[in-house]
Design an enzyme around this catalytic site. Structure first.
Site, PDB file in Angstrom:
ATOM      1  N   HIS A 188      78.613   5.285  42.074  1.00 53.82           N
ATOM      2  CA  HIS A 188      79.079   6.640  41.804  1.00 53.82           C
ATOM      3  C   HIS A 188      79.496   6.811  40.342  1.00 53.82           C
ATOM      4  CE1 HIS A 188      79.490  10.362  43.799  1.00 53.82           C
ATOM      5  NE2 HIS A 188      80.770  10.332  44.115  1.00 53.82           N
ATOM      6  N   ASN A 245      86.067  14.109  42.407  1.00 59.03           N
ATOM      7  CA  ASN A 245      86.078  15.470  42.943  1.00 59.03           C
ATOM      8  C   ASN A 245      86.942  16.447  42.160  1.00 59.03           C
ATOM      9  OD1 ASN A 245      88.559  14.527  43.713  1.00 59.03           O
ATOM     10  ND2 ASN A 245      88.278  14.847  45.905  1.00 59.03           N
ATOM     11  N   ASN A 269      80.039  16.009  44.515  1.00 57.54           N
ATOM     12  CA  ASN A 269      81.383  16.553  44.381  1.00 57.54           C
ATOM     13  C   ASN A 269      81.824  16.712  42.930  1.00 57.54           C
ATOM     14  OD1 ASN A 269      81.797  16.821  47.146  1.00 57.54           O
ATOM     15  ND2 ASN A 269      82.619  14.753  47.356  1.00 57.54           N
TER      16      ASN A 269
END
Length: 224
Positions: free
Chosen positions: A46, A96, A142
Site C-alpha cells: 500500500h 485514508n 481510500n
C-alpha cells in the site's frame, strides 16, 4: 524482462544537478508530487507510492533533504528540474486521510489542482505495470478518495503503480498492508526506477507545454 534505464536519464539527471543549488523559488512551473501511503509502514504494498517518491528523491539527489513540514503534516523536499519546481511530499498520516495533507500542501505552496500529482498503488494492475491518468474516480482507493474529498476535485494527475491482486481467499486489506514477497522484490527496485522515470518525463513535458492529456486520458507503460 524489465527494460534498462534510458540513456536520456543520465543526461537529464546531469542537467538536474546543475539546477539543484539554485534558489527553489526561482523555477517557473511549480508542481506538487504526493506519494500516498500509511506513514511509518514502509515496505508494504500500500506504500508503494511513497517508495516511488523515495526513489525520485534519490535520483534528484535530495534524498537526504526531507524535512517535516508541520503546516501540511508531511515530509517535504523541494528541488528544481529544468522548467519545473518540484515539491515532493509524503503525508505523515494514515492513507485514508492523506488528502488532508495534500490539500494543506496545495494551500501552503499556492498550487491548483492541475498542479498536483498523486502516486499510489493499484490492485487492478500487476506488479511492473503502471499508468498515468488525468482525473477520474478513486476506483476504490481510500487515499485517492481522501484527496478528491479534501481538494473538492478529481482533476489531479495520478501515477498508478500496479501491485496485483491477492490470490485465492486472501483478504485485500491484509494483502495491501503486507510486505512484498522475495520474488516480488526481485523486480521491485526496477519498477520503482521506471515509475520515477515516467513521472519525471511526464512532469517535464507538461511543464514545457508539450503534453496535452485530456481529462480521463491515460497512458499505460509496462517495463520490459
Amino acid at each position: 524482462m524489465l527494460r534498462p534505464l534510458p540513456k536520456r536519464l543520465g543526461r537529464f539527471l546531469s542537467r538536474t544537478m546543475s539546477h539543484r543549488e539554485a534558489d527553489p523559488r526561482a523555477a517557473g512551473k511549480r508542481v506538487l508530487v504526493a506519494g500516498l501511503g500509511n506513514y511509518g509502514l514502509q515496505g508494504t504494498r500500500h506504500n508503494v507510492g511513497m517508495a516511488v517518491l523515495n526513489q525520485l528523491a534519490q535520483k534528484l539527489n535530495v534524498a537526504d533533504q526531507w524535512k517535516a513540514d508541520r503546516r501540511c503534516c508531511a515530509d517535504v523536499t523541494i528541488t528544481n528540474v529544468e522548467e519545473a519546481e518540484l515539491v515532493l511530499m509524503k503525508p505523515r498520516r494514515l492513507m485514508n486521510i492523506n488528502g488532508l495533507s495534500v490539500a494543506s500542501a496545495a494551500e501552503t505552496y499556492d498550487l491548483g489542482v492541475e498542479d498536483i500529482y498523486l502516486v499510489h498503488d493499484d490492485l487492478d494492475k500487476p506488479l511492473g505495470k503502471m499508468a498515468i491518468k488525468l482525473g477520474g474516480s478513486a476506483r476504490g482507493h481510500n487515499g485517492v478518495r481522501s484527496c478528491i474529498s479534501s481538494l473538492h476535485s478529481d482533476g489531479m494527475v495520478r501515477l498508478r503503480v500496479g501491485i496485483g491482486r491477492p490470490v485465492g481467499e486472501a483478504l485485500v486489506e491484509r494483502y495491501v498492508l503486507g510486505r512484498f514477497t522475495s520474488a516480488e522484490h526481485e523486480v521491485l527496485q526496477r519498477v520503482l526506477e521506471q515509475a520515477a522515470d515516467l513521472l519525471l518525463e511526464h512532469i517535464l513535458q507538461r511543464s514545457s507545454g508539450k503534453d496535452h492529456m485530456p481529462p480521463g486520458g491515460k497512458r499505460d507503460r509496462t517495463p520490459h
